[in-house]
Enzyme design. Structure first.
Site, PDB file in Angstrom:
ATOM      1  N   THR A  57       0.831  -1.201   0.000  1.00  0.00           N
ATOM      2  CA  THR A  57       0.000   0.000   0.000  1.00  0.00           C
ATOM      3  C   THR A  57       0.871   1.260   0.000  1.00  0.00           C
ATOM      4  O   THR A  57       0.489   2.285  -0.567  1.00  0.00           O
ATOM      5  CB  THR A  57      -0.976   0.025   1.191  1.00  0.00           C
ATOM      6  OG1 THR A  57      -0.265   0.209   2.418  1.00  0.00           O
ATOM      7  CG2 THR A  57      -1.775  -1.259   1.264  1.00  0.00           C
ATOM      8  N   ASP A  58       2.050   1.191   0.610  1.00  0.00           N
ATOM      9  CA  ASP A  58       2.999   2.300   0.528  1.00  0.00           C
ATOM     10  C   ASP A  58       3.491   2.492  -0.907  1.00  0.00           C
ATOM     11  O   ASP A  58       3.568   3.614  -1.410  1.00  0.00           O
ATOM     12  CB  ASP A  58       4.200   2.056   1.446  1.00  0.00           C
ATOM     13  CG  ASP A  58       3.897   2.370   2.897  1.00  0.00           C
ATOM     14  OD1 ASP A  58       3.634   3.531   3.205  1.00  0.00           O
ATOM     15  OD2 ASP A  58       3.925   1.436   3.712  1.00  0.00           O
ATOM     16  N   VAL A  59       3.830   1.382  -1.547  1.00  0.00           N
ATOM     17  CA  VAL A  59       4.326   1.452  -2.919  1.00  0.00           C
ATOM     18  C   VAL A  59       3.255   2.011  -3.853  1.00  0.00           C
ATOM     19  O   VAL A  59       3.515   2.898  -4.673  1.00  0.00           O
ATOM     20  CB  VAL A  59       4.791   0.059  -3.397  1.00  0.00           C
ATOM     21  CG1 VAL A  59       5.133   0.076  -4.880  1.00  0.00           C
ATOM     22  CG2 VAL A  59       6.005  -0.402  -2.586  1.00  0.00           C
TER      23      VAL A  59
END
Length: 383
Positions: free
Chosen positions: A168-170
């Site tokens: 989800t960060d990526v």
């Protein structure tokens, strides 16, 4: 040749992964990225390890190339004035502080756009700056759980599973990069910047794509299918004599060819399996029949057969296999360069291949405050 974003300056107040991943991409594309940390270095990933190489963490190195670093005390009036001065000379400012923090610093969009009407202001938070959860802290693991991603990952035996990376960060970093470039492009017409409100939660939910659409259309709650596909059969892992492999049959012609190499041509004319919707409906009957045949030979044998008959297939690589893959080496997906503290390092490269403005590593991931003197001199700040 110069980078595609050579004339863009990015002021990066973010840390950990989503924001730094975004700004690394912008830096790869040629933008000047100035990473801002508290004195001593406040990006937590500097200490996330092992592994470390001469006290430099692999995690930090993975998301911070092509940047310069300054240290600024945002709790001081002098530090705030440094940021405001830099904003007047920048095109983009990005942060991932909790909702409301930038306003407390006096660095909110409304204030900074008065200083620079063309500034593109990107905020990354766990849940966004509006809505009932806007003040909740957001971490990748929690977002994977709340977004539904974990509910469709794994199988009945394993229970819900997270992906092996902070996906989800990526994803949020990629969306931020897309949004920033879109805003910069629009600015060439309007002359004005704008604010981007990105959240990990929104980005994770957007990644549900067809599985989310399946539910919205049918009302049926998707379950974890393990290595099976919700809408295509056979599209999954199969066990062979010596291990597992992936078969990804995308249409009826491919399925017919698969049945031929498995010496089961009758399956392609069976009314239960003739079309993909038929195969999805009768998945439980078809998959065991295919699995029985795959167990009669090795993964190498079946992969060779599939490749000869243009049936999509692939081995399940370890990261070691990936690092030694000649295809990736030919594509320059692993780069080696010298870091002044860590020494010789090898990292994953950029997938962006631009013909006229290729991605290059111009700057190593910086030590905290490495460019203080350079930036102070260039922008004539008071020490």
């Amino acid at each position: 040749m110069t980078g595609a974003l050579e004339n863009i300056r990015v002021l990066d107040l973010s840390r950990v992964l989503a924001g730094p991943y975004c700004t690394m991409i912008l830096g790869d594309l040629g933008a000047e990225v100035i990473k801002v940390e508290a004195p001593g270095g406040s990006d937590e990933t500097r200490k996330w390890g092992p592994p470390f190489q001469k006290d430099v963490s692999a995690y930090y190195l993975s998301a911070n190339r092509n940047k310069k670093s300054i240290t600024v005390d945002l709790k001081s009036d002098e530090g705030i004035e440094v940021i405001k001065s830099l904003v007047q000379e920048s095109d983009v400012i990005i942060n991932n502080f909790k909702s409301g923090t930038m306003k407390r610093f006096g660095l909110d969009y409304e204030t900074l756009t008065e200083l620079n009407p063309g500034i593109v202001y990107c905020s990354i938070t766990g849940f966004g700056e509006t809505g009932p959860h806007k003040d909740m802290p957001g971490y990748d693991f929690i977002i994977q759980a709340m977004s539904g991603l974990m509910s469709i990952t794994g199988d009945e035996e394993s229970g819900p599973q997270k992906l092996g990376v902070a996906i989800t960060d990526v994803l949020t970093g990629l969306y931020a990069c897309i949004g920033i470039q879109g805003a910069l492009l629009e600015r060439t017409l309007s002359g004005k910047g704008q604010k981007l409100d990105l959240s990990l939660y929104d980005s994770a939910v957007s990644s549900l794509v067809n599985v989310g659409s399946n539910y919205l259309m049918s009302g049926k709650v998707p379950t974890a299918l393990g290595n099976h596909h919700a809408n295509i059969v056979p599209y999954q892992t199969f066990r062979a004599l010596d291990g597992e492999m992936v078969i990804a049959v995308g249409n009826d012609n491919q399925f017919a060819r698969l049945c031929t190499i498995l010496e089961k041509p009758q399956l392609s004319t069976d009314e239960r399996f003739q079309t993909n919707p038929d195969r999805v409906q009768h998945r439980e009957a078809l998959v065991p029949l295919l699995q029985e045949v795959f167990l009669t030979n090795t993964t190498a044998f079946w992969q060779k057969k599939c490749q000869e008959n243009k049936i999509p297939c692939g081995p399940i690589h370890t990261i070691k296999d990936v690092a030694n893959d000649p295809q990736l080496q030919a594509r320059n997906m692993f780069i080696e360069y010298h870091h002044p503290t860590a020494g010789a390092i090898k990292m994953i490269g950029s997938p962006l291949k631009l013909s006229r403005t290729p991605v290059t590593v111009r700057h190593h991931p910086p030590d905290a405050g490495e460019h203080n003197e350079d930036i102070v001199t260039r922008f004539e700040f008071k020490k």
